[in-house]
Scaffold this active site. Sequence first.
Site, mmCIF file in Angstrom:
data_model
loop_
_atom_site.group_PDB
_atom_site.id
_atom_site.type_symbol
_atom_site.label_atom_id
_atom_site.label_comp_id
_atom_site.label_asym_id
_atom_site.label_seq_id
_atom_site.Cartn_x
_atom_site.Cartn_y
_atom_site.Cartn_z
ATOM 1 N N ARG A 196 3.538 -2.310 -10.106
ATOM 2 C CA ARG A 196 3.706 -0.859 -10.049
ATOM 3 C C ARG A 196 3.412 -0.308 -8.649
ATOM 4 N NH1 ARG A 196 2.699 3.206 -15.087
ATOM 5 N NH2 ARG A 196 3.032 5.148 -14.005
ATOM 6 N N HIS A 235 -0.157 10.080 1.826
ATOM 7 C CA HIS A 235 -1.359 10.726 1.284
ATOM 8 C C HIS A 235 -2.291 11.172 2.396
ATOM 9 C CE1 HIS A 235 -1.087 8.826 -2.990
ATOM 10 N NE2 HIS A 235 -0.473 9.976 -2.915
ATOM 11 N N ARG A 256 -9.256 13.107 -28.595
ATOM 12 C CA ARG A 256 -9.041 11.702 -28.187
ATOM 13 C C ARG A 256 -7.573 11.296 -28.145
ATOM 14 N NH1 ARG A 256 -13.197 10.938 -31.792
ATOM 15 N NH2 ARG A 256 -15.225 10.972 -30.774
ATOM 16 N N GLU A 280 -0.799 -0.495 -14.084
ATOM 17 C CA GLU A 280 -1.064 -0.816 -12.689
ATOM 18 C C GLU A 280 -2.114 -1.918 -12.554
ATOM 19 O OE1 GLU A 280 -1.711 2.744 -10.425
ATOM 20 O OE2 GLU A 280 -0.442 1.916 -8.862
ATOM 21 N N GLU A 308 11.915 10.993 -3.029
ATOM 22 C CA GLU A 308 11.586 9.976 -4.042
ATOM 23 C C GLU A 308 12.845 9.233 -4.494
ATOM 24 O OE1 GLU A 308 8.509 9.177 -4.994
ATOM 25 O OE2 GLU A 308 7.288 10.948 -4.513
ATOM 26 N N LYS A 318 12.327 3.391 -12.459
ATOM 27 C CA LYS A 318 10.936 3.657 -12.803
ATOM 28 C C LYS A 318 10.571 2.968 -14.119
ATOM 29 C CE LYS A 318 6.937 6.089 -12.444
ATOM 30 N NZ LYS A 318 6.434 7.392 -12.014
ATOM 31 N N HIS A 364 4.612 16.920 -1.088
ATOM 32 C CA HIS A 364 4.424 15.485 -1.283
ATOM 33 C C HIS A 364 5.647 14.696 -0.796
ATOM 34 C CE1 HIS A 364 3.058 11.768 -3.100
ATOM 35 N NE2 HIS A 364 4.186 11.674 -3.796
ATOM 36 N N HIS A 397 3.350 5.911 0.741
ATOM 37 C CA HIS A 397 2.300 6.764 0.180
ATOM 38 C C HIS A 397 0.955 6.624 0.876
ATOM 39 C CE1 HIS A 397 5.202 7.680 -2.876
ATOM 40 N NE2 HIS A 397 4.343 8.386 -3.580
ATOM 41 N N ASN A 438 4.435 2.850 -4.315
ATOM 42 C CA ASN A 438 3.618 3.522 -3.309
ATOM 43 C C ASN A 438 4.132 3.353 -1.892
ATOM 44 O OD1 ASN A 438 1.916 4.451 -5.269
ATOM 45 N ND2 ASN A 438 0.515 2.710 -5.114
ATOM 46 N N LYS A 453 1.489 8.159 -16.249
ATOM 47 C CA LYS A 453 0.335 8.498 -15.422
ATOM 48 C C LYS A 453 0.080 9.988 -15.543
ATOM 49 C CE LYS A 453 -0.010 5.266 -11.561
ATOM 50 N NZ LYS A 453 -0.106 5.213 -10.092
HETATM 51 N N1 LIG Z 1 2.396 11.166 -12.694
HETATM 52 C C1 LIG Z 1 3.070 10.569 -11.738
HETATM 53 O O1 LIG Z 1 3.484 9.421 -11.872
HETATM 54 C C2 LIG Z 1 3.370 11.336 -10.461
HETATM 55 C C3 LIG Z 1 4.278 10.823 -9.535
HETATM 56 C C4 LIG Z 1 4.548 11.589 -8.425
HETATM 57 C C5 LIG Z 1 3.941 12.812 -8.235
HETATM 58 N N2 LIG Z 1 3.066 13.278 -9.137
HETATM 59 C C6 LIG Z 1 2.417 14.586 -8.978
HETATM 60 O O2 LIG Z 1 3.415 15.598 -9.083
HETATM 61 C C7 LIG Z 1 2.948 16.763 -8.406
HETATM 62 C C8 LIG Z 1 4.069 17.314 -7.593
HETATM 63 O O3 LIG Z 1 5.144 17.646 -8.457
HETATM 64 P P1 LIG Z 1 6.158 18.813 -8.092
HETATM 65 O O4 LIG Z 1 6.631 18.598 -6.727
HETATM 66 O O5 LIG Z 1 7.089 18.922 -9.200
HETATM 67 O O6 LIG Z 1 5.180 20.078 -8.003
HETATM 68 P P2 LIG Z 1 5.097 21.394 -8.893
HETATM 69 O O7 LIG Z 1 4.950 21.086 -10.308
HETATM 70 O O8 LIG Z 1 4.032 22.215 -8.275
HETATM 71 O O9 LIG Z 1 6.524 22.093 -8.650
HETATM 72 C C9 LIG Z 1 6.852 22.556 -7.383
HETATM 73 C C10 LIG Z 1 7.191 24.056 -7.408
HETATM 74 O O10 LIG Z 1 8.456 24.194 -8.015
HETATM 75 C C11 LIG Z 1 8.414 25.139 -9.080
HETATM 76 N N3 LIG Z 1 9.426 24.720 -10.022
HETATM 77 C C12 LIG Z 1 9.447 23.588 -10.780
HETATM 78 N N4 LIG Z 1 10.570 23.506 -11.461
HETATM 79 C C13 LIG Z 1 11.312 24.611 -11.129
HETATM 80 C C14 LIG Z 1 12.591 25.083 -11.507
HETATM 81 N N5 LIG Z 1 13.371 24.388 -12.321
HETATM 82 N N6 LIG Z 1 13.007 26.263 -11.012
HETATM 83 C C15 LIG Z 1 12.241 26.968 -10.157
HETATM 84 N N7 LIG Z 1 11.043 26.548 -9.749
HETATM 85 C C16 LIG Z 1 10.576 25.384 -10.238
HETATM 86 C C17 LIG Z 1 7.005 25.118 -9.544
HETATM 87 O O11 LIG Z 1 6.650 26.320 -10.178
HETATM 88 C C18 LIG Z 1 6.254 24.896 -8.238
HETATM 89 O O12 LIG Z 1 6.074 26.133 -7.615
HETATM 90 C C19 LIG Z 1 1.752 16.334 -7.586
HETATM 91 O O13 LIG Z 1 0.585 16.823 -8.200
HETATM 92 C C20 LIG Z 1 1.783 14.817 -7.656
HETATM 93 O O14 LIG Z 1 0.488 14.237 -7.602
HETATM 94 C C21 LIG Z 1 2.770 12.561 -10.249
#
Ligand SMILES: NC(=O)c1ccc[n+]([C@@H]2O[C@H](COP(=O)([O-])OP(=O)(O)OC[C@H]3O[C@@H](n4cnc5c(N)ncnc54)[C@H](O)[C@@H]3O)[C@@H](O)[C@H]2O)c1
Lengths: 364, 364
Positions: free
Chosen positions: A245, A256, A124, A240, A188, A230, A269, A252, A249, A146
Amino acid sequence: MTQPQTVDVPLEDRSYKIHIGSGLIEQLGTLCAPFIADRHVVIISDEKVASHYLPKVESALESVTSRGNSLVVDEGETSKSLDTCYQLWQEMIELPADRKSVVVALGGGVIGDLAGFVAAGFARGIDFIQIPTSLLAQVDSSVGGKTGVNLPQAKNMVGAFWQPKTVVIDIDVLETLDDRNFRAGLAEVIKYGLIMDDALFTRIESSMEAILNREPAIITELIQRCCQCKADVVTEDETETSGRRAILNYGHTIGHAIEAVYGYGEYLHGEAISIGMVAEAEMAKALGMVDDVFCDRQKAIFESAGLPTTCPAGKEEALIEAMTRDKKVASGKLNFILPTKIGDVESVATPGGEAIAAALKACS
Amino acid sequence: MTQPQTVDVPLEDRSYKIHIGSGLIEQLGTLCAPFIADRHVVIISDEKVASHYLPKVESALESVTSRGNSLVVDEGETSKSLDTCYQLWQEMIELPADRKSVVVALGGGVIGDLAGFVAAGFARGIDFIQIPTSLLAQVDSSVGGKTGVNLPQAKNMVGAFWQPKTVVIDIDVLETLDDRNFRAGLAEVIKYGLIMDDALFTRIESSMEAILNREPAIITELIQRCCQCKADVVTEDETETSGRRAILNYGHTIGHAIEAVYGYGEYLHGEAISIGMVAEAEMAKALGMVDDVFCDRQKAIFESAGLPTTCPAGKEEALIEAMTRDKKVASGKLNFILPTKIGDVESVATPGGEAIAAALKACS
Ligand SMILES: NC(=O)c1ccc[n+]([C@@H]2O[C@H](COP(=O)([O-])OP(=O)(O)OC[C@H]3O[C@@H](n4cnc5c(N)ncnc54)[C@H](O)[C@@H]3O)[C@@H](O)[C@H]2O)c1
Ligand SMILES: NC(=O)c1ccc[n+]([C@@H]2O[C@H](COP(=O)([O-])OP(=O)(O)OC[C@H]3O[C@@H](n4cnc5c(N)ncnc54)[C@H](O)[C@@H]3O)[C@@H](O)[C@H]2O)c1
């Protein structure tokens, strides 16, 4: 050498600090000491990030705990699933982890969202620490609490608001991040300028070369400013509910839809929301909210960052269907966050068909 | 006819009311109106409870919403799993449910825990309402916001603290609850007397016949008093951090071990903790915390309620192993909640082997 920066996220008993700077992984022991204090640690990472940084993180944490385990999952969005959670929860019981264990998320947004939800659900809810390694995770996903995973039918459908105890952003790790992911993260960064900080936008415009060269001073500055943006939004609207918040988006709704229609993986993304922002700005123009100057200036910055601003034509109907489905699940209404000028946006409920058509035309 | 009672659970913006009385399902529209107000409703129930009460609940809610769906799962503890959550989340997307949908949990503790966690995780948390139908759920599990599911290796290992918007307890539904489950619920009622309310304990002692005949006046009174006890504890320690909430675990360390060793299903939870309380009282006696009079009086009340007070001998080692494993996962320490007199308990960390042996001897 650039001085480390901090940003506070003031959320009553869930408040925390974000540390941003060079060489911070080496200082993890000091930075995380109050939150670990000899408790059992579970580092969750993906194959690629682990191969670069796991040994460094493990050894840096040795000074604050004698008990630690690392769990490594496949890299990529497919790991952000309930199946992976299930597997991680079972592995944690076998270690065994307990209610006092601390999860450390070491990776990009996928790992942050996944490990955060694993921490939120285990016994939990147990503490967790974010060590974001992609630019996207450093400026966006690691801050704000999130967490969650995807269902086959919908992204981020299952999750929790679960704030980290601290976020440690070591900009040195960006060295190994490939160019495409770096640029996707920039989308972003530019978004924050567009939705709430015109000075940030101008700063990015005038420093694109240094940014693309990943010069430590400008990178630290940008990440600090984005985290501050942020943090401000999250502090006003943690879960949200007030609507504030939602400004995050921008780009987005269409972004999306692009991800869904072209298949996750075709566009990153950040790439999808770059196209989404271009299209949604056209929508705002059709509604008389911004002019050509705005649209051109926005498009130019994405182009100079090497981000896509259009996708192939012919998928307009599929995009509309995907948007409708997405929003039905999310809120029952098709809302858009649209710009009024650089640094400001407004929420617009169900714009007319003409504005949507203009948007889709612009992005294809 | 007995007047309906209410109990407040004051938890700041998560505060809610518990309604207790006869015929309350018919009044669901009025009681739930503020929390539904024409939003989409998802009733989650099990086969058995649904066969008795689902049509009544559906028709009572028709006055407050025009959009509703019911999802029915198999009865029994095996439905409290991540697989069932996964299935329910997918079904909810197909309906589609959205962020404004309200989950209504109609059933015993299994349904309350499951549906509560489904609500907590869907779209990072949507509202839910508890309509507990077993005595155990009415006096215990529906109040306090603990939700969750089991992993194959450990009960309640994945979950969330997620408070309901309101709890509606219609005592009439106890009519169809079988005797064994009714008595198991009584074990929890007696537990409240033992841990924090000596007047309640005396009242149960002197009214056992009326209780076993399920006379509405005494049943309403007992449920109201138990809910008040639970509300008091939860208000002091909502997320089990201060330790106060742990008093609810009297009888549970050994009780859980009994459930694990004999296999879930062999003993009902209430039966296992009845044996657990008898054993843990012996442990308290071995430590000089209570005397024979206490132990005899406690054993007598369980016997008069038709609850087991011993289990077959020969499993002492397995029980100790299960306790150690259970507690390692839960907190890293083997704590017991032990009585000092009727209406009071204390937490005792790792009592010596002799006291544990005395306890295990007493329960076999
Ligand atoms: N929680 C939130 O508020 C929020 C906001 C925006 C996006 N997201 C989520 O984030 C995700 C996308 O994040 P992302 O783009 O980081 O994707 P990811 O975590 O898949 O990273 C992208 C790629 O980069 C590699 N990588 C990461 N750091 C590295 C480094 N320092 N050196 C070499 N390789 C590295 C990873 O292994 C992966 O292959 C999505 O699932 C999205 O929904 C969440
Ligand atoms: N969340 C908490 O704080 C908390 C506290 C204590 C127990 N629990 C959990 O509660 C669960 C046990 O609850 P339970 O004993 O209610 O089990 P349950 O939900 O399985 O109900 C027991 C049986 O009674 C049936 N039933 C329920 N109401 C009925 C009615 N009115 N008429 C006819 N049949 C009816 C059910 O279909 C089931 O077969 C366990 O999973 C336990 O972990 C949770």
